[in-house]
Design a protein around this motif. Structure first.
Motif, mmCIF file in Angstrom:
data_model
loop_
_atom_site.group_PDB
_atom_site.id
_atom_site.type_symbol
_atom_site.label_atom_id
_atom_site.label_comp_id
_atom_site.label_asym_id
_atom_site.label_seq_id
_atom_site.Cartn_x
_atom_site.Cartn_y
_atom_site.Cartn_z
ATOM 1 N N PHE A 1 41.772 50.051 35.816
ATOM 2 C CA PHE A 1 41.459 50.095 37.337
ATOM 3 C C PHE A 1 42.134 49.114 38.195
ATOM 4 O O PHE A 1 41.988 48.940 39.353
ATOM 5 N N GLY A 2 42.525 48.038 37.551
ATOM 6 C CA GLY A 2 43.238 46.881 38.310
ATOM 7 C C GLY A 2 43.169 45.587 37.450
ATOM 8 O O GLY A 2 43.111 45.419 36.143
ATOM 9 N N VAL A 3 43.053 44.500 38.376
ATOM 10 C CA VAL A 3 43.143 42.906 37.642
ATOM 11 C C VAL A 3 42.034 42.345 38.100
ATOM 12 O O VAL A 3 41.683 42.200 39.332
ATOM 13 N N GLU A 4 41.266 41.543 36.926
ATOM 14 C CA GLU A 4 40.164 40.569 37.252
ATOM 15 C C GLU A 4 40.936 39.376 37.001
ATOM 16 O O GLU A 4 41.213 38.997 35.900
ATOM 17 N N ALA A 5 40.815 38.380 38.120
ATOM 18 C CA ALA A 5 41.560 37.136 37.710
ATOM 19 C C ALA A 5 40.763 36.060 38.177
ATOM 20 O O ALA A 5 40.121 35.854 39.283
ATOM 21 N N VAL A 6 40.592 34.976 37.253
ATOM 22 C CA VAL A 6 39.767 33.755 37.633
ATOM 23 C C VAL A 6 40.795 32.887 38.308
ATOM 24 O O VAL A 6 41.673 32.584 37.880
ATOM 25 N N VAL A 7 40.571 32.408 39.714
ATOM 26 C CA VAL A 7 41.543 31.697 40.701
ATOM 27 C C VAL A 7 40.989 30.508 41.095
ATOM 28 O O VAL A 7 39.884 30.356 41.217
ATOM 29 N N LYS A 8 41.964 29.610 41.376
ATOM 30 C CA LYS A 8 41.622 28.220 42.408
ATOM 31 C C LYS A 8 41.524 28.979 43.949
ATOM 32 O O LYS A 8 42.641 29.473 44.171
ATOM 33 N N ARG A 9 40.317 28.942 44.254
ATOM 34 C CA ARG A 9 40.217 29.373 45.770
ATOM 35 C C ARG A 9 41.172 29.041 46.634
ATOM 36 O O ARG A 9 41.644 29.663 47.625
ATOM 37 N N LYS A 10 41.418 27.598 46.789
ATOM 38 C CA LYS A 10 42.057 27.138 47.985
ATOM 39 C C LYS A 10 43.663 27.417 47.678
ATOM 40 O O LYS A 10 44.582 27.465 48.654
ATOM 41 N N ASP A 11 44.130 28.024 46.495
ATOM 42 C CA ASP A 11 45.622 28.543 46.435
ATOM 43 C C ASP A 11 45.786 29.852 46.494
ATOM 44 O O ASP A 11 46.925 30.086 46.391
ATOM 45 N N ILE A 12 44.835 30.696 46.870
ATOM 46 C CA ILE A 12 45.108 32.111 47.012
ATOM 47 C C ILE A 12 45.364 32.505 48.409
ATOM 48 O O ILE A 12 44.844 31.537 49.239
ATOM 49 N N PRO A 13 46.276 33.328 48.907
ATOM 50 C CA PRO A 13 46.323 33.636 50.032
ATOM 51 C C PRO A 13 45.313 33.872 50.951
ATOM 52 O O PRO A 13 44.166 34.740 50.396
ATOM 53 N N ALA A 14 45.258 33.576 52.222
ATOM 54 C CA ALA A 14 44.261 34.049 53.323
ATOM 55 C C ALA A 14 43.961 35.462 53.380
ATOM 56 O O ALA A 14 44.785 36.308 53.225
ATOM 57 N N GLY A 15 42.494 35.761 53.311
ATOM 58 C CA GLY A 15 42.275 37.109 53.338
ATOM 59 C C GLY A 15 42.005 37.776 52.090
ATOM 60 O O GLY A 15 41.315 38.833 52.198
ATOM 61 N N LEU A 16 42.296 37.193 51.060
ATOM 62 C CA LEU A 16 41.998 37.918 49.892
ATOM 63 C C LEU A 16 40.632 37.516 49.418
ATOM 64 O O LEU A 16 40.310 36.326 49.452
ATOM 65 N N ASP A 17 39.923 38.521 49.165
ATOM 66 C CA ASP A 17 38.466 38.604 48.948
ATOM 67 C C ASP A 17 38.378 38.030 47.543
ATOM 68 O O ASP A 17 39.071 38.400 46.481
ATOM 69 N N TYR A 18 37.280 37.199 47.142
ATOM 70 C CA TYR A 18 36.930 36.763 46.091
ATOM 71 C C TYR A 18 35.216 36.598 45.900
ATOM 72 O O TYR A 18 34.724 36.755 46.916
ATOM 73 N N SER A 19 34.810 36.726 44.673
ATOM 74 C CA SER A 19 33.561 36.339 44.356
ATOM 75 C C SER A 19 33.191 35.027 43.544
ATOM 76 O O SER A 19 34.035 34.726 42.853
ATOM 77 N N PRO A 20 32.183 34.812 43.427
ATOM 78 C CA PRO A 20 31.774 33.439 42.839
ATOM 79 C C PRO A 20 32.059 33.636 41.325
ATOM 80 O O PRO A 20 31.802 34.583 40.622
ATOM 81 N N VAL A 21 32.263 32.520 40.717
ATOM 82 C CA VAL A 21 32.711 32.734 39.409
ATOM 83 C C VAL A 21 31.372 31.891 38.568
ATOM 84 O O VAL A 21 30.784 31.087 39.125
ATOM 85 N N SER A 22 31.150 32.121 37.274
ATOM 86 C CA SER A 22 29.883 31.814 36.354
ATOM 87 C C SER A 22 30.755 30.752 35.475
ATOM 88 O O SER A 22 32.033 30.919 35.392
ATOM 89 N N ILE A 23 29.845 29.757 35.209
ATOM 90 C CA ILE A 23 30.637 28.907 34.341
ATOM 91 C C ILE A 23 31.251 29.416 32.981
ATOM 92 O O ILE A 23 32.422 29.245 32.554
ATOM 93 N N GLU A 24 30.358 30.572 32.542
ATOM 94 C CA GLU A 24 30.804 31.077 31.387
ATOM 95 C C GLU A 24 32.138 31.842 31.513
ATOM 96 O O GLU A 24 33.192 31.879 30.666
ATOM 97 N N GLU A 25 32.271 32.649 32.672
ATOM 98 C CA GLU A 25 33.683 33.259 33.028
ATOM 99 C C GLU A 25 34.720 32.244 32.880
ATOM 100 O O GLU A 25 36.057 32.583 32.689
ATOM 101 N N LEU A 26 34.305 31.255 33.837
ATOM 102 C CA LEU A 26 35.341 30.072 33.895
ATOM 103 C C LEU A 26 35.986 29.533 32.484
ATOM 104 O O LEU A 26 37.077 29.437 32.069
ATOM 105 N N PHE A 27 34.806 29.266 31.621
ATOM 106 C CA PHE A 27 35.388 28.845 30.304
ATOM 107 C C PHE A 27 36.209 29.672 29.723
ATOM 108 O O PHE A 27 37.094 29.471 28.994
#
Lengths: 209, 280
Positions: free
Chosen positions: B246-272
């Protein structure tokens, strides 16, 4: 180190009560059957290996690692097994002395030189058994050290009874009394016990867990 | 003062190396040491406690080098390992007596209250305890001599959720005092997320990240987007990604993504997990 000793005494009481009962039985039999040296040596030798039994239980429950989180040095963790061995061997030896003394009072044969010489050799055997086995167990663990442990027990039992029967002959050849021979044996086994403790501490301090 | 200060710590085995570990746990904080099995968490804790010898580096506990009278330092540390190694044949009451003769600051009243609070039977043999009860007894022992630092190595592994929650509560209670600090290692990241101020990620013997938890949670996010949209994000901003039908799920650095792109909070487990996959 008081806490460590208390732990080992609790464990000795719980795990080794049956062994202690056997030892007491053999000591009592030695009162009746004075000719058979086995009944006199066996209780002290078995008592001297109780610290090895406790070390085995320590390994099984992971105390060998867990014990190191408490405020004890590795030297203390080793020393307590030697202290336990010393306490148990001396206690058993004193029991044997008491029984033999009582026997000699009954038979009016007490106080002779050979009597004390024999008891000193028994004590030496107990110290020697602990002293020879503990460094092997600290180095290889109870699982790997089992074979060496059995060899040491057989050698000590055979060696002690042999030494006892040869002591008169050796004393005669060296022109010294059996008392001197026994005192020399006690001094030698005490030195071995001390050196064994030094070696075990070194082994344990270098051991990776 | 820092509760733990590790600099350049290295330990080499035939098949594993803990290399150049730098870690600081300030007093009053809880640090979670996260890593997969075999990442080096237990090795780090054993090195801190001087159970094993380091190859190089320095370790300070409560301001004191751990090579200087560690026995004295251990008076101020409470430790629970993944195996609470008390002898099977002893009871909680007997452990109390042993510890009374072990720690200078042992407090029988604290121990008694903890046993009561945790409903621990005093006369039951240790071998009859469940794993949860064994752990709780380990923690009761670790807390009853007024330690300043608590070290827990995989203490919640194998526990049911209720027991885990009780352990977490005890740790939180301990850190109410601002002079207290906790180092807790686990691969159950959700437990750590609840209580930790700092998170350190260990992977194959290397520290890949050590940061305040809140900073991590505000700095990183998860983006769910199409295969086309992901191309708009700079590669350096992507920590890890997973492609599905269905698409891509990516863990990203919030400040470096293009403005307007929606993101949701990441859990520590997902980040790890993302970071570890990226390192692989």
């Amino acid at each position: 180190m008081k806490g460590l000793l208390l732990k080992d005494l609790y464990m000795t009481r719980k795990y080794c009560w049956m062994m202690l009962a056997f030892i007491a039985l053999f000591t009592a039999v030695s009162f009746v059957d004075k000719e058979n040296l086995f009944f006199q040596f066996y209780p002290v030798v078995i008592t001297s290996i109780l610290p090895v039994t406790i070390l085995g239980y320590d390994e099984k429950c992971h105390w060998d690692v867990y014990g190191q989180v408490f405020p004890y040095s590795k030297k203390q963790l080793v020393s307590v097994k030697y202290l336990l061995g010393l306490i148990l061997v001396c206690a058993m030896w004193l029991l044997l002395v008491a029984i033999q003394f009582f026997g000699s009072m009954v038979n009016q044969t007490g106080g002779q030189g050979d009597w004390w010489s024999f008891l000193l050799v028994v004590l030496s055997t107990g110290l020697l058994a602990s002293g020879l086995m503990l460094p092997i167990i600290f180095k290889f663990g109870t699982e790997k050290g089992r074979l060496a442990f059995m060899v040491v027990i057989v050698l000590i039992c055979a060696g002690s009874t042999g030494a006892m029967s040869l002591s008169s002959d050796i004393s005669f050849r060296l022109s010294v009394s059996t008392s001197v021979f026994s005192l020399a044996a006690l001094a030698a086994s005490s030195i071995i016990f001390f050196l064994s403790w030094v070696v075990s501490v070194k082994i344990y301090e270098r051991k990776e867990f | 003062m820092n509760a733990i200060e590790i600099k350049g710590l290295t330990k080499t085995y035939a098949d594993f190396t803990l290399s150049n570990l730098n870690l600081t746990l300030p007093s009053g904080c809880i640090m979670g040491l996260v890593g997969e099995n075999g990442a080096g968490k237990s090795t780090t804790i054993k090195l801190i406690l001087d159970i094993i010898k380091k190859d190089s580096g320095t370790i300070k506990i409560l301001g004191k080098d751990n090579q200087e009278d560690i026995k004295c330092t251990k008076e101020e540390i409470g430790v629970v390992l993944d195996e609470v190694g008390f002898p099977d044949c002893l009871t909680a009451i007997q452990f109390g007596k042993i510890m009374e003769n072990t720690y200078q600051n042992w407090d029988n009243a604290v121990y008694g209250n903890l046993l009561k609070k945790l409903s621990m039977p005093g006369k039951k043999m240790f071998q009859e305890y469940s794993r949860g009860m064994k752990m709780k007894l380990g923690i009761a022992v670790a807390l009853s001599h007024h330690p300043k630092l608590l070290i827990l190595d995989e203490a919640t592994n194998g526990l049911d959720p209720v027991a885990r929650d009780e352990v977490v509560d005890m740790v939180c209670e301990f850190t109410r005092d601002e002079n207290h600090a906790v180092l807790v290692s686990s691969h159950i990241v959700t437990d750590l997320e609840k209580i930790c101020d700092y998170i350190a990620f260990l992977h194959r013997g290397k520290l890949i990240l050590c940061e305040e938890k809140d900073v991590l949670l505000t700095e990183y996010g998860i983006v769910h987007c199409t295969f086309e949209s992901i191309q708009e994000i700079a590669a350096s901003a992507i920590i890890g990604k997973r492609e599905t039908a269905f698409g891509v799920e990516a863990v990203v650095k919030r400040k470096d993504i293009p403005a307007g792109l929606d993101y949701s909070p990441v859990s520590i487990e997902e980040l790890f997990v993302s970071m570890v996959k990226e390192v692989k």
